[in-house]
Design an enzyme around this catalytic site. Sequence first.
Site, short mmCIF file in Angstrom:
data_model
loop_
_atom_site.label_atom_id
_atom_site.label_comp_id
_atom_site.label_asym_id
_atom_site.label_seq_id
_atom_site.Cartn_x
_atom_site.Cartn_y
_atom_site.Cartn_z
N ARG A 90 0.85 -1.19 0.00
CA ARG A 90 0.00 0.00 0.00
C ARG A 90 0.89 1.24 0.00
O ARG A 90 1.77 1.39 0.84
CB ARG A 90 -0.88 0.02 1.24
CG ARG A 90 -1.73 1.26 1.28
CD ARG A 90 -2.21 1.58 2.66
NE ARG A 90 -2.96 2.83 2.62
CZ ARG A 90 -2.99 3.70 3.61
NH1 ARG A 90 -2.32 3.46 4.72
NH2 ARG A 90 -3.68 4.81 3.51
N HIS A 179 -7.26 7.45 0.24
CA HIS A 179 -8.24 6.38 0.51
C HIS A 179 -8.87 5.88 -0.78
O HIS A 179 -9.98 5.33 -0.78
CB HIS A 179 -9.41 6.86 1.42
CG HIS A 179 -9.04 7.16 2.83
ND1 HIS A 179 -9.71 8.08 3.59
CD2 HIS A 179 -8.08 6.64 3.64
CE1 HIS A 179 -9.18 8.13 4.80
NE2 HIS A 179 -8.19 7.28 4.86
N GLU A 385 -9.62 -2.85 2.37
CA GLU A 385 -8.53 -2.30 1.54
C GLU A 385 -7.50 -3.38 1.21
O GLU A 385 -6.94 -3.38 0.12
CB GLU A 385 -7.88 -1.13 2.26
CG GLU A 385 -8.77 0.10 2.25
CD GLU A 385 -8.27 1.23 3.13
OE1 GLU A 385 -8.44 1.14 4.35
OE2 GLU A 385 -7.71 2.19 2.59
#
Length: 397
Positions: A90, A179, A385
Site C-alpha cells: 500500500r 483512501h 482495503e
Amino acid sequence: MTDTVLVINSGSSSIKYQLINPDNGDAIAKGLVERIGESEGHIQHKYGEKVVDVNEPIADHEVGMREVLRLFDEVGPSLAEANIVAVGHRIVQGGKYFDGPALITDEVRDLIDELCALAPLHNPAHLKGIDVARELMPDTPHVAVFDTAFFQRLPEDTATYALKQEVAEKYSVRRYGAHGTSHQYVSEKVASLLGDNALRQIVLHLGNGASVSAVKAGRPIDTSMGLTPLEGLVMGTRTGDIDPAVVFHLQRQTGWSTDEVDDLFNKQSGLKGLTGENDMRAVRHMADSEDPEVARRARLALDIYVTRIIKYIGSYTAELGGLDVITFTAGIGENDADLRREVCERLLPFGVRIDNEINNQRFSAPTTISTDDSSITVMVVPTNEELAIARQALTLI
Ligand code: AMP
C-alpha cells in the site's frame, strides 16, 4: 493451497500485513509489527485460532520483516507452502505517475522516492517496507497499489487549486485525494450489488482518517482529501478544511516552525484537538459524561463532525446533479449507528429515511439501511482495503 497475496502496509514505525486468499477474500494470517526503533517493540501474528505476541526491541524495518517471516515459519502458515504469487504494497502517494497498480521495478521505486516530498509522513515509510520485502522475497513479484490512483481520473476542475498556476505546476500542487483503494472498492461493490453502473454515489469513508468521494457512473468526480490527507472532513487528529490563513496567523503570532504547525494540524487537531480524544468511541463516552463541560465539548465535536459531513453531502449532490446512494464505510461508518442516524436525520428534509432497527445492527456484509420510501438509498458497506490491494496486485501477475 490456493494462490495467495501478501499485503504489506508499512508505516514509519509499524508494518501491518495480511496473507490473503484473493478468491474468497479470506485473511489466512495477519499481523502487526509496532514501535519499530523504540526501546520496546511488539509483534502480533494471527493464524487461525493461534495468536502469538512477541515483545522485544525491533531495531528497524528489516529486523521487523525478518521476524514476520520467522513467525510465518514457526506459527504458520509456512511461506514455502503458502503459494504467494505477489506481494502488494500500500502506497499513499502516487502523484501524477500512477493511475493504477504498478509492478515494482527499480524505476518505479525511484518514482515513489521522488514523491516523498508530497507525502513526507508516508512514502519514506512505504519505501522501507518495499526495500526490505524485495530483499527478503526476491523471487516474488512486488506490486505497488496507490491510495491516489483512483482519483487520477478526477476532472480538472475539482483536481486543480485556484493557485498561481506556474507555482502549482512547478511544485506539483494539485488535489490527489487519498483512501482511493477504499472508495473504489466500496463504490464498485455498491454498483454491482444494486446492479446499476450509472449510479450517482457519495461514499463516506469514516475511520481515524476520513474522506468523502462523489462517484458518477464509476468515475470519481470529487473527493475531500487534497494535496495531502489533511483536507476535508474532521478526522481523529486532523483539522480537515481550515482557512489556510490560520497557518500564517499562527506563525506570525507564535513563531512556530512549519513542522510545528504541520504537527498541530495533522496530529493534535480534529476530534483530539476538540475533546482530547481521537477515538470516536471515547468521544461518545465523553458526551455522556456527568461533567457538563466535558459533555458540552464532546457534543460540540460531534456536531462539528456531522455538520462537515452534511456540507460535503450537499455540495457533492449538487456536483453530481442528484444523488442515488450514500454509503458509510470504515471504523466509524461501519460501527457507529448513532453517527449514521445523526447524518441521516439532517437529510430528512430531502426525503432520506433509514430503518433504525436495521441501522442498529452490526454489519459484516453490505446492507441497505434506508427504507423503501427513502428518496436516496443509504448503505453500510464494510471496506476491505487489503483485499482490494491483493486483487489489484493480481491484475499485474
Ligand atoms: P479505522 O481507521 O477505519 O480503523 O477506524 C477507527 C475509528 O473507528 C476510531 O475512531 C474508532 O473509535 C471508530 N470505531 C470503531 N468501532 C466503533 C464503534 N463501535 N462505535 C464508534 N466508533 C467506532
